[in-house]
Design an enzyme around this catalytic site. Structure first.
Site, PDB file in Angstrom:
ATOM      1  N   GLY A 101       0.834  -1.190   0.000  1.00 51.94           N
ATOM      2  CA  GLY A 101       0.000   0.000   0.000  1.00 51.94           C
ATOM      3  C   GLY A 101       0.868   1.239   0.000  1.00 51.94           C
TER       4      GLY A 101
ATOM      5  N   ILE B 150      -9.028  -0.397  -5.627  1.00 54.71           N
ATOM      6  CA  ILE B 150      -8.869   0.462  -6.803  1.00 54.71           C
ATOM      7  C   ILE B 150     -10.191   1.164  -7.135  1.00 54.71           C
ATOM      8  CG2 ILE B 150      -8.113   0.572  -9.186  1.00 54.71           C
ATOM      9  CD1 ILE B 150      -5.972  -0.311  -7.084  1.00 54.71           C
ATOM     10  N   THR B 151     -10.192   2.481  -7.028  1.00 55.79           N
ATOM     11  CA  THR B 151     -11.380   3.292  -7.323  1.00 55.79           C
ATOM     12  C   THR B 151     -11.591   3.395  -8.831  1.00 55.79           C
ATOM     13  OG1 THR B 151     -11.074   4.575  -5.304  1.00 55.79           O
ATOM     14  CG2 THR B 151     -12.408   5.589  -7.035  1.00 55.79           C
TER      15      THR B 151
ATOM     16  N   GLU C 116      -1.801  14.200  -5.629  1.00 55.58           N
ATOM     17  CA  GLU C 116      -2.866  13.545  -4.879  1.00 55.58           C
ATOM     18  C   GLU C 116      -2.939  14.078  -3.449  1.00 55.58           C
ATOM     19  OE1 GLU C 116      -4.035   9.033  -3.309  1.00 55.58           O
ATOM     20  OE2 GLU C 116      -2.697   9.293  -5.031  1.00 55.58           O
TER      21      GLU C 116
ATOM     22  N   ARG D 154     -31.216  23.904  17.838  1.00 58.66           N
ATOM     23  CA  ARG D 154     -31.491  22.882  18.859  1.00 58.66           C
ATOM     24  C   ARG D 154     -31.564  23.522  20.245  1.00 58.66           C
ATOM     25  NH1 ARG D 154     -32.657  19.305  22.128  1.00 58.66           N
ATOM     26  NH2 ARG D 154     -31.801  17.175  22.129  1.00 58.66           N
TER      27      ARG D 154
ATOM     28  N   LEU E 230     -21.734  17.119  18.508  1.00 60.25           N
ATOM     29  CA  LEU E 230     -22.630  18.236  18.785  1.00 60.25           C
ATOM     30  C   LEU E 230     -24.022  18.033  18.184  1.00 60.25           C
ATOM     31  CD1 LEU E 230     -20.129  21.193  18.369  1.00 60.25           C
ATOM     32  CD2 LEU E 230     -21.164  20.377  20.496  1.00 60.25           C
TER      33      LEU E 230
END
Length: 398
Positions: A151, A177-178, A263, A289, A358
């Site tokens: 990797g 692998i994209t 990248e 909220r 939160l």
């Protein structure tokens, strides 16, 4: 437009507004608005269905191509605009604000992490053959470097290419692998010398995904980035024409490292966009909220926590933009991009998980943007070089 107005241009919304650096041009601001409108029109309403399908419609790439947004790393003669690193950062930041990290990953793998290798080291013939379709979005590109046992250690790849006449015969595997399932081209790293050659024995190849011997072993089921397709690949006696070698033989490792620099810069853009959007969503939530008779925003602890997270997000954005400007000016930025990759995802992880906290129980529910962003952010601390490896890269350059 005068300089004072440029410096005052505010581009984020919902109470967390960050000025663009003064070196960001009017052209880049127009690009930002163009990408933001695309995200609001095409991605925000449809991203949930893409997540469920595990697939991004091909028409999205064609639409981006029609808008000229897939060619910013490529020369004009092939249909590109060659706008440089700052343009890519603006593009990646705005895509990331969509809150769909898988979409951002799939598109930028195509634009900035795979097809860009053809522009950097390809021959004129290779550029003319492959780039027009990639820039137009008619074809989708992937980068195949990572293996199950290699990797962050790219020099350890074992996929083997052996010359046989006017072809290379390739055997081996790739992992994580994209764009490998639904894409059309793979920029493949393979060993053209023995393991003892290390980094000096790796070459790159352009491989159409319909090449006999190219097999998708399995489409991977991921923790996040659900709408991007990710695969394990197997190559069995896959014959690739010799003219599809990309760059010089045995010089692929160095091309890969050059690509990693860009990248890592793009990962900084991801962190900038996702971090800012997480804070915006959380500001909206805590102001609305009510708890203990007043809004969460009225609680000092809430305000100070968000102020801390916003400050950290702004710092990684500033480093990313400054590094992109330096790269466009021709400066060496390998140390800075390693810093971005080592620190940016860690900051983003803190930001999105702090924002999820939160949101209370609402933030833990599937279908809420902050829950999805928290899952999507996790991979950035691993993919493209784990944080621990990147810190060593920074240390080497000290």
């Amino acid at each position: 437009m005068n300089m004072s107005h440029q410096q005052g241009q505010e581009l984020s919304g919902a109470g967390f507004r960050l000025n663009d650096p003064v070196f960001v041009t009017e052209e880049l601001r127009m690009l930002r608005e163009q990408v933001r409108r695309f995200v609001e029109r095409e991605v925000a309403p449809n991203g949930e269905s893409w997540e469920a399908e595990g697939k991004i419609p091909r028409e999205m790439f064609r639409k981006l191509g029609d808008m000229g947004l897939l060619g910013m790393q490529h020369e004009e003669e092939y249909g590109g605009t060659k706008m440089g690193a700052l343009a890519s950062v603006v593009f990646g930041e705005e895509l990331s604000r969509s809150t769909f990290g898988g979409f951002t990953a799939s598109v930028t793998v195509h634009t900035d992490m795979s097809a860009s290798h053809i522009t950097r080291v390809g021959t004129p013939e290779q550029k003319a053959k492959f780039l027009p379709d990639l820039i137009a979005g008619r074809k989708v590109c992937a980068i195949g470097v990572t293996e199950a046992g290699a990797g962050s250690d790219v020099a350890g790849i074992r996929t083997k290419a052996v010359r046989d006449g006017d072809h290379w015969v390739i055997n081996g595997t790739k992992m994580f692998i994209t764009n490998a399932v639904y894409g059309d081209l793979l920029i493949l790293g393979a060993r053209t010398e023995g393991l003892e050659a290390g980094a000096r024995g790796i070459s790159l190849f352009i491989v159409p995904t319909d090449t006999p011997g190219y097999k998708v072993a399995r489409k991977l089921d991921k923790h996040g980035w659900l709408c991007s397709d990710t695969a394990e690949l197997v190559f069995e006696d896959m014959r690739v024409p010799a003219e599809n070698m990309l760059g010089a033989e045995n010089r692929g490792f160095y091309a890969i490292m050059q690509g990693f620099e860009h990248e890592r810069l793009m990962i900084g853009a991801f962190c900038a966009g996702e971090g800012a959007r997480a804070i915006e969503l959380t500001l909206d939530y805590v102001r609305a909220r009510q708890a203990f008779g007043k809004s969460l925003w009225a609680q000092q602890a809430t305000r100070q926590r968000l102020a801390d997270l916003a400050s950290k997000a702004a710092m990684i954005r500033a480093l990313t933009y400054q590094t992109a400007a330096a790269l466009d000016a021709g400066q060496a930025v390998s140390r800075e991009t390693a810093m971005i990759k080592s620190v940016g995802p860690e900051i983003l992880h803190e930001v999105v998980h702090g924002c999820l906290q939160l949101h209370g129980g609402t933030g833990y529910m599937r279908g809420t943007p902050i829950e999805r962003m928290a899952r999507d952010a996790r991979i950035l601390r691993i993919g493209g070089g784990a944080t621990e490896v990147m810190l060593e890269e920074v240390a080497k350059r000290m």
